[in-house]
Scaffold this motif. Structure first.
Motif, PDB file in Angstrom:
ATOM      1  N   MET A 364       0.827  -1.205   0.000  1.00 42.71           N
ATOM      2  CA  MET A 364       0.000   0.000   0.000  1.00 42.71           C
ATOM      3  C   MET A 364       0.869   1.266   0.000  1.00 42.71           C
ATOM      4  O   MET A 364       0.642   2.177  -0.796  1.00 42.71           O
ATOM      5  N   ASP A 365       1.875   1.289   0.866  1.00 42.61           N
ATOM      6  CA  ASP A 365       2.751   2.458   0.939  1.00 42.61           C
ATOM      7  C   ASP A 365       3.575   2.589  -0.334  1.00 42.61           C
ATOM      8  O   ASP A 365       3.795   3.691  -0.833  1.00 42.61           O
ATOM      9  N   ALA A 368       1.734   4.188  -2.999  1.00 46.00           N
ATOM     10  CA  ALA A 368       1.446   5.606  -2.789  1.00 46.00           C
ATOM     11  C   ALA A 368       2.698   6.468  -2.896  1.00 46.00           C
ATOM     12  O   ALA A 368       2.616   7.690  -2.866  1.00 46.00           O
ATOM     13  N   LEU A 369       3.827   5.822  -3.061  1.00 43.52           N
ATOM     14  CA  LEU A 369       5.118   6.500  -2.989  1.00 43.52           C
ATOM     15  C   LEU A 369       5.233   7.715  -3.905  1.00 43.52           C
ATOM     16  O   LEU A 369       5.817   8.727  -3.552  1.00 43.52           O
ATOM     17  N   ARG A 370       4.659   7.611  -5.078  1.00 40.47           N
ATOM     18  CA  ARG A 370       4.845   8.669  -6.067  1.00 40.47           C
ATOM     19  C   ARG A 370       3.926   9.860  -5.806  1.00 40.47           C
ATOM     20  O   ARG A 370       4.277  10.996  -6.058  1.00 40.47           O
ATOM     21  N   TYR A 372       1.998  10.456  -2.806  1.00 41.94           N
ATOM     22  CA  TYR A 372       1.504  10.511  -1.423  1.00 41.94           C
ATOM     23  C   TYR A 372       1.192  11.927  -0.979  1.00 41.94           C
ATOM     24  O   TYR A 372       0.388  12.144  -0.089  1.00 41.94           O
ATOM     25  N   ASP A 373       1.845  12.918  -1.593  1.00 41.75           N
ATOM     26  CA  ASP A 373       1.662  14.284  -1.107  1.00 41.75           C
ATOM     27  C   ASP A 373       0.624  15.049  -1.926  1.00 41.75           C
ATOM     28  O   ASP A 373       0.595  16.259  -1.927  1.00 41.75           O
ATOM     29  N   SER A 378      -3.607  12.690   0.076  1.00 40.80           N
ATOM     30  CA  SER A 378      -3.446  13.549   1.248  1.00 40.80           C
ATOM     31  C   SER A 378      -4.031  14.911   0.923  1.00 40.80           C
ATOM     32  O   SER A 378      -4.144  15.302  -0.239  1.00 40.80           O
ATOM     33  N   ILE A 385      -5.505   7.842   4.654  1.00 43.75           N
ATOM     34  CA  ILE A 385      -5.111   6.436   4.610  1.00 43.75           C
ATOM     35  C   ILE A 385      -6.168   5.593   3.918  1.00 43.75           C
ATOM     36  O   ILE A 385      -5.854   4.646   3.204  1.00 43.75           O
ATOM     37  N   ARG A 389      -5.384   3.202   0.835  1.00 46.16           N
ATOM     38  CA  ARG A 389      -5.741   1.790   0.907  1.00 46.16           C
ATOM     39  C   ARG A 389      -6.655   1.386  -0.252  1.00 46.16           C
ATOM     40  O   ARG A 389      -6.449   0.350  -0.884  1.00 46.16           O
TER      41      ARG A 389
ATOM     42  N   TYR B   8     -10.928  -1.243  11.751  1.00 43.06           N
ATOM     43  CA  TYR B   8     -10.016  -0.787  10.710  1.00 43.06           C
ATOM     44  C   TYR B   8      -8.988   0.182  11.272  1.00 43.06           C
ATOM     45  O   TYR B   8      -7.812   0.114  10.970  1.00 43.06           O
ATOM     46  N   MET B  12      -4.927  -0.077  11.419  1.00 42.77           N
ATOM     47  CA  MET B  12      -4.011   0.917  10.869  1.00 42.77           C
ATOM     48  C   MET B  12      -2.871   1.196  11.828  1.00 42.77           C
ATOM     49  O   MET B  12      -1.757   1.425  11.407  1.00 42.77           O
ATOM     50  N   THR B 229       1.867  13.561   5.586  1.00 39.47           N
ATOM     51  CA  THR B 229       2.770  13.364   4.450  1.00 39.47           C
ATOM     52  C   THR B 229       4.218  13.459   4.903  1.00 39.47           C
ATOM     53  O   THR B 229       5.079  12.759   4.391  1.00 39.47           O
ATOM     54  N   PHE B 232       5.126  10.181   6.266  1.00 38.40           N
ATOM     55  CA  PHE B 232       5.276   9.204   5.183  1.00 38.40           C
ATOM     56  C   PHE B 232       6.644   9.352   4.525  1.00 38.40           C
ATOM     57  O   PHE B 232       7.345   8.362   4.287  1.00 38.40           O
ATOM     58  N   VAL B 247      11.770   9.506  -6.110  1.00 35.59           N
ATOM     59  CA  VAL B 247      10.429  10.074  -6.159  1.00 35.59           C
ATOM     60  C   VAL B 247      10.425  11.529  -5.713  1.00 35.59           C
ATOM     61  O   VAL B 247       9.374  12.118  -5.529  1.00 35.59           O
TER      62      VAL B 247
END
Lengths: 549, 366
Positions: A364-365, A368-370, A372-373, A378, A385, A389, B8, B12, B229, B232, B247
């Motif tokens: 999942m992460d 979202a790496l590319r 995510y922001d 977000s 999340i 997901r 859920y 998380m 973020t 993350f 990235v």
């Protein structure tokens, strides 16, 4: 038994027969890479292991060489069951393997490299005597090897010869060659086949792993065809015709692939998405770096970069992805919308584990790496999340990623599934330009088909794709134009359909030739066989859709 | 919130624990480490002819059995918690901050500077000004190794470790020299802090505002790491810097920000010690809180919400050591042995965990 030379080389009698018995090999992830394969070879035999990429050929041979422990099954040498806990055990039994990637130290001489490999040599070594011994030994085997040359100065073919020689010196009776011609120029390949014939005449057993049918014709005596980990046929090499071999490898009769005619974009109207002028990069992995390379890439076009690895590909990709300093201009033209999003460029790196993904994070992460922001993942600082997901669940479904769990850590994925994650991430960010480096390396046929399908689909929607690969079959299948790199320079840019595969192959390995020289090679048969035969042998054709989706 | 969403949410929280790619629950590591420490400690006690159960009980009773014990535990755990956060925040971005001790001392210097310079002149603003100054000072001190790492790729561990001595000696210099209180009868003390510069305490005990800072900060850090973020990015930078760079994440900025946040936390610990516990700047304000904070952060696997109980537990060991002396007749330094063993346990639990994982993954020899 020790030799008289005092260098601790085993000179035990030849092995009469080596065989593998119902070998099964599971990798984490559950798929059986090799599923119940039994085969054997006797002294003096050249046994070709034929199969598509991902058929399990290399894994099977790694089991024989003690590099992989089989999940079940065993190896027998002269009727005795042998269990190899580590590669050295296999070496002691006289089994040696030459890998696709060499394990030589470039800054040492040939003699020094071979001294490193001795498995039961003494503590002391007399360098002069050692290199003298090696010279004699090389002559005895008919190999042209000068022990005092630095390995770094040798060509790839010569390095391969050194690798083979090392196995002989270490007393190997069974030689496993894994795709040995992939790095060789056609003449070097002929030379290699000469050596193979000579070793087999001397009583060695040789396993030749390949996906090229003409190797079977060149040296093969016996033949085992693997498909998806299973042995589909074992026979004498002369028993089957070429197209029978090809269809056995691929598993279904080859249908010709109706390639959708590309609407040629009017180059004068559309500005290129990537325009590279006079690019110079100092050497990273290629001795010549990159010198004055210019090319452009239109939207909706797939431009293949062909070349034997180490001829400037790393430098090119490094410069394009901003990892290396360069001189010259790189212009990436993105339209307004995609410039705002920094996702205008997608990158599918050659090394999917150490560059393409964060292995300790979840699928999942990683997906979202590319982005995510950005929305929807977000808003301001807060991650959504739920959205991350849901995106993961959708991608897992669309790209058929296993396991289906979005929380599974990325390290638990097989190479193919990891590549699907990377592909999903990079392509779903709707890039205008995609740089893909060997995107299908080591993948099974179905996944290769999916990668091609997705990339071609993106191109149809107007994305420009730079496709770096060593595999000419693949480039001719996927690309619109092909740029040939050699020694950091562009040897030529061709439209697919207007050039023979053989010409490109020749340019990759030897550069521009006089036309009469080329004709001579063609007549000698160094050039054509590969291309005529393997062009029929493209499994992906069968997998790809007809091109209208 | 429906039961499904509730479930859920709980799930998380666990994503964070699967960060290290393990199937073991997140608390298995710390508990395993403590169990290893307890077993080794028992062996030593048996060799010394003591009853392990009685000794451990005395320790527990001393720390958590009495009102006095609990107060003492909470007092002790405050600097430990802050110093542990100082390690954990940079560690989440893959950086070692071993400079907690130095940052604590520098924070102490900064708070003394405010307290001694302004005296009661700022009135009710003294505490906010002092806290802000200390946060900035701690961040600045930690940015010395941070910047050297970010710009010149100098090893942050060595620089931070050396700077610990610099900060400690700086305190010595100040209390022997310019800030020495003439009325301290020759002792190397600064003048006592004015009333306005003493952090609020709880009902006349030594439990002070720093504890609240620590708990709130731990909660905030957890939220930032799990839900923003920024968190993350930090996670990705730690997991694979190469991928992070591709990235488009700027590695250096995450290094500097997390390092600065860490330094600020350790400096707050210094503030609490000089303002409440000692009431003045003096040498020996910390029996190695910075280093024990390092231990706690590793014990908790750098997980912020686990740092809180871990710090309370280790703080309890300190406060229980008096009881150990009185009831069990053991020297209070016995606790140092136990702490050392906890560290051994932390070090061992890593390989044991990896071994268990490896067995599960049945990794291939390459």
């Amino acid at each position: 038994m020790r030799s008289m030379t005092g260098f601790g080389c085993q000179q035990a009698g030849m092995i009469k027969r080596v065989s593998l018995h119902s070998i099964v090999k599971h990798f984490p992830g559950g798929v059986a890479a090799v599923d119940g394969v039994s085969l054997g070879a006797s002294a003096g035999e050249v046994h070709v292991i034929l199969g598509e990429n991902g058929a399990g050929k290399t894994t099977l041979m790694r089991v024989l060489a003690g590099l992989n422990k089989p999940s079940s099954g065993h190896v027998e040498i002269d009727g005795r069951i042998c269990r190899f806990a580590k590669p050295q055990d296999a070496k002691r039994h006289g089994i040696g393997m030459v890998h696709q990637h060499f394990s030589l130290v470039n800054s040492l001489s040939v003699a020094e490299n071979l001294a490193l490999g001795r498995i039961d040599g003494g503590f002391f070594l007399n360098p002069a005597k050692w290199s003298c011994y090696l010279s004699e030994k090389a002559e005895e085997c008919g190999l042209d090897i000068r022990p005092d040359t630095l390995v770094g100065l040798l060509s790839l073919g010569e390095r391969q010869r050194v690798e083979i020689f090392r196995l002989i010196v270490e007393g190997a009776k069974v030689l496993i060659l894994d795709e040995p011609t992939s790095i060789l120029a056609p003449q070097e390949a002929e030379l290699l086949f000469d050596h193979i014939r000579r070793f087999s005449a001397a009583g060695h057993i040789i396993f030749l792993v390949t996906h090229k049918i003409h190797h079977v014709r060149a040296v093969g005596q016996k033949l085992s065809i693997l498909r998806r980990g299973k042995l589909v046929r074992q026979c004498a090499a002369a028993d089957l015709a070429d197209d029978e071999l090809a269809s056995l490898m691929v598993g279904e009769p080859l249908a010709s692939f109706p390639r959708a005619p590309k609407d040629r974009l009017d180059e004068t109207q559309v500005s290129p998405v990537l325009d590279v002028r006079d690019l110079n990069v100092s050497p990273l992995t290629s001795p010549d770096g990159m010198q004055a390379v210019s090319f452009h890439l239109q939207p909706g076009e797939i431009l293949g970069v062909a070349g034997i690895s180490g001829n400037g590909q790393d430098e090119l990709v490094g410069a394009l992805t901003g990892r290396t300093a360069y001189r010259g201009t790189i212009k990436v033209c993105l339209d307004g919308a995609s410039r705002r999003e920094s996702s205008g460029i997608g990158y599918i790196p050659g090394d999917r584990r150490s560059v393409g993904s964060a292995l300790s994070l979840s699928v999942m992460d990683n997906l979202a790496l590319r982005r995510y922001d950005r929305r929807p993942f977000s808003s301001r600082f807060l991650l959504n999340i739920e959205a991350i997901r849901n995106n993961a669940i959708e991608m897992i479904g669309h790209y058929d990623i296993h396991p289906k769990d979005p929380l599974a850590p990325a390290w638990s994925l097989s190479g193919g599934n990891l590549q699907k994650v990377i592909l999903a991430r990079e392509l779903e960010a709707s890039p205008r330009l995609v740089i893909a480096v060997n995107p299908t390396a080591g993948l099974d046929v179905a996944t290769v088909g999916m990668v091609h399908r997705e990339l071609m689909g993106k191109a149809r929607n107007g994305t420009g794709i730079l496709y770096v690969s060593e595999d000419l079959d693949e480039l001719f299948l996927v690309c619109d134009r092909i740029l040939v790199l050699r020694k950091g320079k562009v040897e030529g840019v061709f439209c697919v359909g207007e050039v023979e595969k053989a010409v490109v192959a020749l340019l990759m390995s030897r550069g521009k030739l006089q036309s009469n020289e080329y004709e001579r090679d063609f007549a000698l048969g160094c050039v054509d066989r590969d291309s005529c035969i393997s062009s029929r042998n493209v499994a992906r054709d069968a997998v790809l859709p007809s091109g209208d989706g | 919130m429906s039961p499904v969403t509730l479930f859920y949410r709980v799930e998380m929280v666990d994503v964070d624990s699967s960060r290290r790619g393990t199937w073991l629950p997140s608390f298995a590591g710390p508990l395993g480490a403590l169990a290893i420490a307890a077993i080794l400690f028992s062996v030593i006690l048996v060799i010394a002819g003591r009853s392990p159960s009685a000794t451990l009980w005395a320790l527990f009773n001393g720390a958590f059995g009495t009102k006095f014990g609990i107060r003492e535990t909470l007092t002790r755990c405050t600097p430990l918690m802050l110093c542990a956060l100082a390690v954990a925040v940079p560690a989440r971005a893959g950086i070692f901050n071993i400079g907690g001790e130095g940052q604590l001392h520098f924070g102490a210097i900064a708070s003394a500077a405010v307290a001694l310079h302004f005296g009661s002149g700022l009135g009710s603003m003294t505490i906010p000004v002092m806290v802000l100054t200390v946060l900035v000072a701690g961040a600045a001190w930690s940015l010395i190794p941070g910047l050297l790492k970010a710009v010149l790729n100098v090893n942050e561990v060595l620089v931070a470790l050396m700077l610990n001595y610099v900060a400690i000696l700086l305190v010595e210099y100040l209390v022997h020299g310019p800030w020495k209180d003439p009325s301290a009868l020759g002792w190397p003390y600064s003048a006592p802090f004015p009333k306005a510069a003493v952090l609020p305490t709880w009902q006349g005990t030594n439990v002070h505002l720093g504890l609240l800072f620590g708990v709130v900060a731990a909660g905030c850090f957890w939220f930032v790491m799990a839900r923003t973020t920024f968190g993350f990015s930090v996670k990705v930078v730690e997991a694979n810097p190469v991928a992070a760079r591709y990235v488009g994440m700027r590695l250096q900025s995450y290094l500097l920000i997390t390092m600065a946040l860490g330094g600020a936390m350790a400096a707050l610990a210094g503030l609490g010690e000089v303002s409440v516990i000692q009431g003045r700047l003096r040498p020996d304000i910390s029996p190695g809180y910075g280093y024990i904070g390092f231990l706690i952060s590793w014990l908790a696997g750098h997980r912020f919400l686990i740092i809180i109980p871990a710090a309370i537990l280790i703080g309890g060991l300190y406060s229980g050591s008096d009881e150990l002396q009185l009831a069990a007749g053991l020297p209070s330094a016995t606790v140092d042995i136990l702490l050392g063993l906890v560290f051994v346990g932390v070090l061992l639990s890593g390989p044991i965990r990896r071994w268990l994982e490896l067995r599960q993954r049945s990794l291939e020899i390459e």
